[in-house]
Scaffold this motif. Structure first.
Motif, PDB file in Angstrom:
ATOM      1  N   VAL A   1      15.876 143.466   7.038  1.00 34.33           N
ATOM      2  CA  VAL A   1      15.176 143.440   8.312  1.00 34.33           C
ATOM      3  C   VAL A   1      14.643 144.845   8.501  1.00 34.33           C
ATOM      4  N   GLY A   2      13.687 145.004   9.383  1.00 38.09           N
ATOM      5  CA  GLY A   2      13.210 146.343   9.657  1.00 38.09           C
ATOM      6  C   GLY A   2      11.767 146.532   9.259  1.00 38.09           C
ATOM      7  N   GLU A   3      11.448 147.737   8.888  1.00 38.12           N
ATOM      8  CA  GLU A   3      10.060 148.144   8.720  1.00 38.12           C
ATOM      9  C   GLU A   3       9.777 148.346   7.233  1.00 38.12           C
TER      10      GLU A   3
ATOM     11  N   LYS B   1       3.152 135.257  21.527  1.00 37.84           N
ATOM     12  CA  LYS B   1       4.004 136.441  21.513  1.00 37.84           C
ATOM     13  C   LYS B   1       4.314 136.879  20.082  1.00 37.84           C
ATOM     14  N   VAL B   2       4.300 138.171  19.874  1.00 34.45           N
ATOM     15  CA  VAL B   2       4.692 138.759  18.589  1.00 34.45           C
ATOM     16  C   VAL B   2       5.715 139.846  18.903  1.00 34.45           C
ATOM     17  N   PRO B   3       6.902 139.867  18.288  1.00 30.85           N
ATOM     18  CA  PRO B   3       7.333 139.069  17.153  1.00 30.85           C
ATOM     19  C   PRO B   3       7.405 137.551  17.414  1.00 30.85           C
ATOM     20  N   HIS B   4       7.187 136.789  16.348  1.00 30.40           N
ATOM     21  CA  HIS B   4       7.514 135.365  16.317  1.00 30.40           C
ATOM     22  C   HIS B   4       9.035 135.304  16.284  1.00 30.40           C
ATOM     23  N   MET B   5       9.636 134.961  17.425  1.00 27.15           N
ATOM     24  CA  MET B   5      11.092 135.086  17.553  1.00 27.15           C
ATOM     25  C   MET B   5      11.689 133.799  18.084  1.00 27.15           C
TER      26      MET B   5
ATOM     27  N   TRP C   1      13.620 129.729  17.184  1.00 25.47           N
ATOM     28  CA  TRP C   1      13.793 128.603  16.254  1.00 25.47           C
ATOM     29  C   TRP C   1      12.488 127.843  16.115  1.00 25.47           C
ATOM     30  N   ASN C   2      12.046 127.701  14.866  1.00 23.04           N
ATOM     31  CA  ASN C   2      10.819 126.971  14.582  1.00 23.04           C
ATOM     32  C   ASN C   2      11.089 126.035  13.401  1.00 23.04           C
ATOM     33  N   GLN C   3      10.125 125.144  13.131  1.00 16.56           N
ATOM     34  CA  GLN C   3      10.405 124.056  12.188  1.00 16.56           C
ATOM     35  C   GLN C   3       9.792 124.272  10.808  1.00 16.56           C
TER      36      GLN C   3
ATOM     37  N   TYR D   1      15.820 129.895  12.100  1.00 12.99           N
ATOM     38  CA  TYR D   1      15.616 131.024  13.006  1.00 12.99           C
ATOM     39  C   TYR D   1      14.711 132.091  12.387  1.00 12.99           C
TER      40      TYR D   1
ATOM     41  N   VAL E   1      12.563 135.895  13.097  1.00  6.28           N
ATOM     42  CA  VAL E   1      12.168 137.037  13.912  1.00  6.28           C
ATOM     43  C   VAL E   1      11.373 137.989  13.021  1.00  6.28           C
TER      44      VAL E   1
ATOM     45  N   SER F   1       4.458 126.775  11.373  1.00 10.49           N
ATOM     46  CA  SER F   1       3.224 127.080  12.084  1.00 10.49           C
ATOM     47  C   SER F   1       3.474 127.981  13.286  1.00 10.49           C
ATOM     48  N   TYR F   2       2.596 129.023  13.411  1.00  4.49           N
ATOM     49  CA  TYR F   2       2.684 129.899  14.596  1.00  4.49           C
ATOM     50  C   TYR F   2       1.357 130.571  14.838  1.00  4.49           C
TER      51      TYR F   2
END
Lengths: 193, 252
Positions: free
Chosen positions: A47-49, A110-114, A116-118, A137, A139, A155-156
């Motif tokens: 995670v991170g940059e 919104k960004v980050p995409h944070m 639960w998505n499918q 999950y 982020v 999708s986002y």
């Protein structure tokens, strides 16, 4: 099984170790060239940059080692992005294992995409036993567009690569270690490859 | 599609879960690890653990408990309370927390937000904003567990910390907290529409309709509640079914 988790001070290493522990697997955390090379399987968290992470990898010479690995390899979140060619995050050259670009979300959402998505269009044994539209999950603020190496989509709002496979390199943009029973199943599937 | 998050919050004091009403009158509501596991099974999307005594008593945060929680649950969680420096955050993230929530420290030293985002990434930096409305001065930000008024207007402050690298805003209305009369829809909507990052609404949840309202009317990305869940006045599966019926996208 000799499972090694690549140690380069990524923030979610402990979460990945605990997720494996819940599956009854004790992985070895290592940044040592020979230890990683000798592993049956390798998990590459993150995670991170992007540019900081690349600097951490270079400091350990892992940028030279990781592309040469031939065993099943699983990059998670930033660990997936780092396998690609280049990221818009900090205009960073990545490991260059998978010939893809990492882009920043350009959306009114919104960004980050944070959250639960499918998952859709699941392919490969990595998703054995999972159903279409399973929730995982996420982020992240950067993403990999769809490509011939995409093995799952989310999708986002436009579809992007939820997971990739290129030769022995598997990767997920979401966090299987934080995605409840579905995430555990994906980790189990990787361990069974 | 991305779903709205339901987030139980566990206030922690001396390793136990408690809930303050308007930040006072604390009651004991159990073992954090057991509660966390139970919430994960119930379908909570995320958890927040706030070390509520940390700011007031200058206590260091609770890395051992965080480690214990991370070992046992497989959903994301945020920890906050008394975080003052990059080193504090490193300990908590390395213990297995997914995000940290900073509040008073960001007000004391806004540069900390930028330092954390650069070091660990925006995705793990939540800025908690405690806000209160008064007729005289409008919505202002409060520090030190809501005890000290600051100069910051709430929307301006939320935008500023977002520009510095915050990846999420946890917005608590002190007017609403503990009232069970509903979330503060106006300020939540104003903040959510002013920033590009997700906003977690907190304070005032009393009924299922309150959750639907904060998602539909205030554009919240997540909604947080504590005692409502802890004392089982509202069960998460029932809440999520209700929200689905109200056309709110939820994970079921």
């Amino acid at each position: 099984m000799n499972l090694v988790i690549v140690d380069y001070k990524a923030g979610n290493v402990q979460s990945v170790m605990f997720a494996l522990e819940r599956l009854g697997i004790n992985g070895t955390l290592s940044s040592d060239f020979e230890t990683i090379k000798a592993a049956d399987k390798v998990i590459f968290p993150g995670v991170g940059e992007a540019s900081s992470a690349m600097a951490q990898l270079k400091a350990r010479n892992l940028d030279k080692l990781l592309p040469t690995l031939e065993q099943p390899f699983f990059g998670v979140c930033l660990g997936m992005q780092l396998l690609c060619q280049h990221s818009e995050e900090g205009d960073t050259d990545l490991l260059g294992i998978i010939p893809l670009q990492v882009m920043r979300f350009q959306t009114e959402l919104k960004v980050p995409h944070m959250g639960w998505n499918q998952l859709h269009h699941l392919q490969t044994p990595l998703f054995e036993g999972l159903k279409e539209e399973e929730f995982v999950y996420y982020v992240h603020s950067y993403y990999v567009p769809l490509s011939e190496h995409t093995i799952a989509q989310t999708s986002y709002p436009e579809p992007f690569s939820a997971a990739l496979q290129y030769k022995n390199f598997y990767a997920a943009q979401f966090h299987p270690e934080k995605s409840g029973p579905a995430g555990s199943q994906i980790l189990k599937n990787f361990l069974a490859l | 599609m991305l779903t709205k998050r339901i987030v139980p919050c566990l206030d922690i004091k001396n390793g136990r879960c408690v809930k303050g009403v308007q930040f006072e009158n604390i009651r004991d509501a159990g073992d954090p690890v057991q509660l966390a596991k139970w919430y994960a099974e119930q379908g909570a999307d995320e958890l927040v653990f706030l070390d509520i005594t940390a700011t007031n008593e200058e206590r260091k945060t609770f890395a051992e408990l965080v480690r214990d929680i991370a070992r046992h649950i497989d959903i994301p969680f945020t920890v906050g309370g008394g975080i003052g420096a990059v080193a504090d955050v490193e300990v908590l993230l390395m213990a297995g927390a997914d995000k940290v929530s900073i509040n008073s420290a960001a007000i004391r030293n806004p540069q900390l937000v930028e330092d954390l985002a650069k070091r660990f990434g925006s995705q793990c930096v939540t800025v908690a904003v405690d806000t209160k409305f008064t007729e005289a001065i409008g919505w202002k930000v409060y520090a030190r567990a809501g005890t000290v008024e600051t100069e910051h207007a709430t929307v301006d402050w939320s935008q500023r910390v977002t520009d510095l690298g915050a990846g999420e805003i946890l917005l608590t209305s002190m007017n609403n907290d503990g009232t069970k009369a509903g979330f503060a829809l106006d300020i939540t909507g104003a903040v959510s529409n002013a920033v590009s990052v997700p906003v977690v609404a907190s304070g005032g949840a009393g009924t299922m309709q309150h959750f639907a309202d904060v998602f539909h009317q205030a554009n919240a990305d997540a909604a947080l509640a504590a005692s409502l869940f802890h004392f089982r006045e509202l069960e998460i599966p029932v809440l999520k079914q209700f929200l689905k019926g109200q056309d709110v996208d939820v994970r079921i």
